[in-house]
Design a protein around this motif. Sequence first.
Motif, mmCIF file in Angstrom:
data_model
loop_
_atom_site.group_PDB
_atom_site.id
_atom_site.type_symbol
_atom_site.label_atom_id
_atom_site.label_comp_id
_atom_site.label_asym_id
_atom_site.label_seq_id
_atom_site.Cartn_x
_atom_site.Cartn_y
_atom_site.Cartn_z
ATOM 1 N N SER A 1 -9.034 57.787 73.968
ATOM 2 C CA SER A 1 -8.076 58.808 73.522
ATOM 3 C C SER A 1 -8.256 60.074 74.353
ATOM 4 O O SER A 1 -9.362 60.388 74.807
ATOM 5 N N ALA B 1 -8.540 54.396 79.017
ATOM 6 C CA ALA B 1 -8.388 53.572 77.811
ATOM 7 C C ALA B 1 -8.813 54.327 76.554
ATOM 8 O O ALA B 1 -8.539 53.881 75.442
ATOM 9 N N GLY C 1 -12.777 53.557 83.577
ATOM 10 C CA GLY C 1 -11.876 53.179 82.502
ATOM 11 C C GLY C 1 -11.688 54.211 81.406
ATOM 12 O O GLY C 1 -11.351 53.870 80.276
ATOM 13 N N TYR C 2 -11.891 55.488 81.729
ATOM 14 C CA TYR C 2 -11.705 56.531 80.710
ATOM 15 C C TYR C 2 -10.272 56.584 80.198
ATOM 16 O O TYR C 2 -10.019 57.055 79.091
#
Length: 192
Positions: free
Chosen positions: A141, A139, A136-137
């Motif tokens: 910035s 998600a 889930g990186y």
Amino acid sequence: MKNWRLKEIVVMSALSVVFAVVYLAFLPVGKVLVGFFGPIGYDFIFGIWFIVSIIAAYIIRKPGAAFLSETIAATIEVLLGNAIGPMLIITGMIQGLGAESAFAMTRYKYYNVQTLMLAGVMAAVFSFVWGYFTSGYAALSSTYVLAMLVTRMISGAIISGLLGKALSDALAKTGVLSSFALVKEQRRKNAA
């Protein structure tokens, strides 16, 4: 594993078992770092999770050593109870492929400190790409994700590359690796 000697397979397997235990032992350390720093906390020490691939390749110096050792370590880690389960075996394979790619780039001819550090960096890059899609990186910035990648690459270079070399060289000095490629090369250099 063509042209592998039995003792090379045994040493690679033994290293993989030892580092599977080390990998499990570092999970709580990573969790503490995540508690302090957020997701990037694991990246500070992520290089520990590729170290066996660099050590095995540096000692044995045959194609496949990095990939196989990391895959075996991940499998043992799952059998010992890592909560991620069988998906960790795929992760180990990807990390091993990353390290293996650095040795393949040199056509398995160079095992100097630069190549070992590159192997750690490549394991970091491969694992990061895999983690980007599975953890889930997306998600986060883009600046934070880039900081995570750079931190993991540095960790791979230092922990896997430099520490892996230091541990292997220390093990070689004990005499237990006297018939391995690492020690044979050291003898040739000392004789020159």
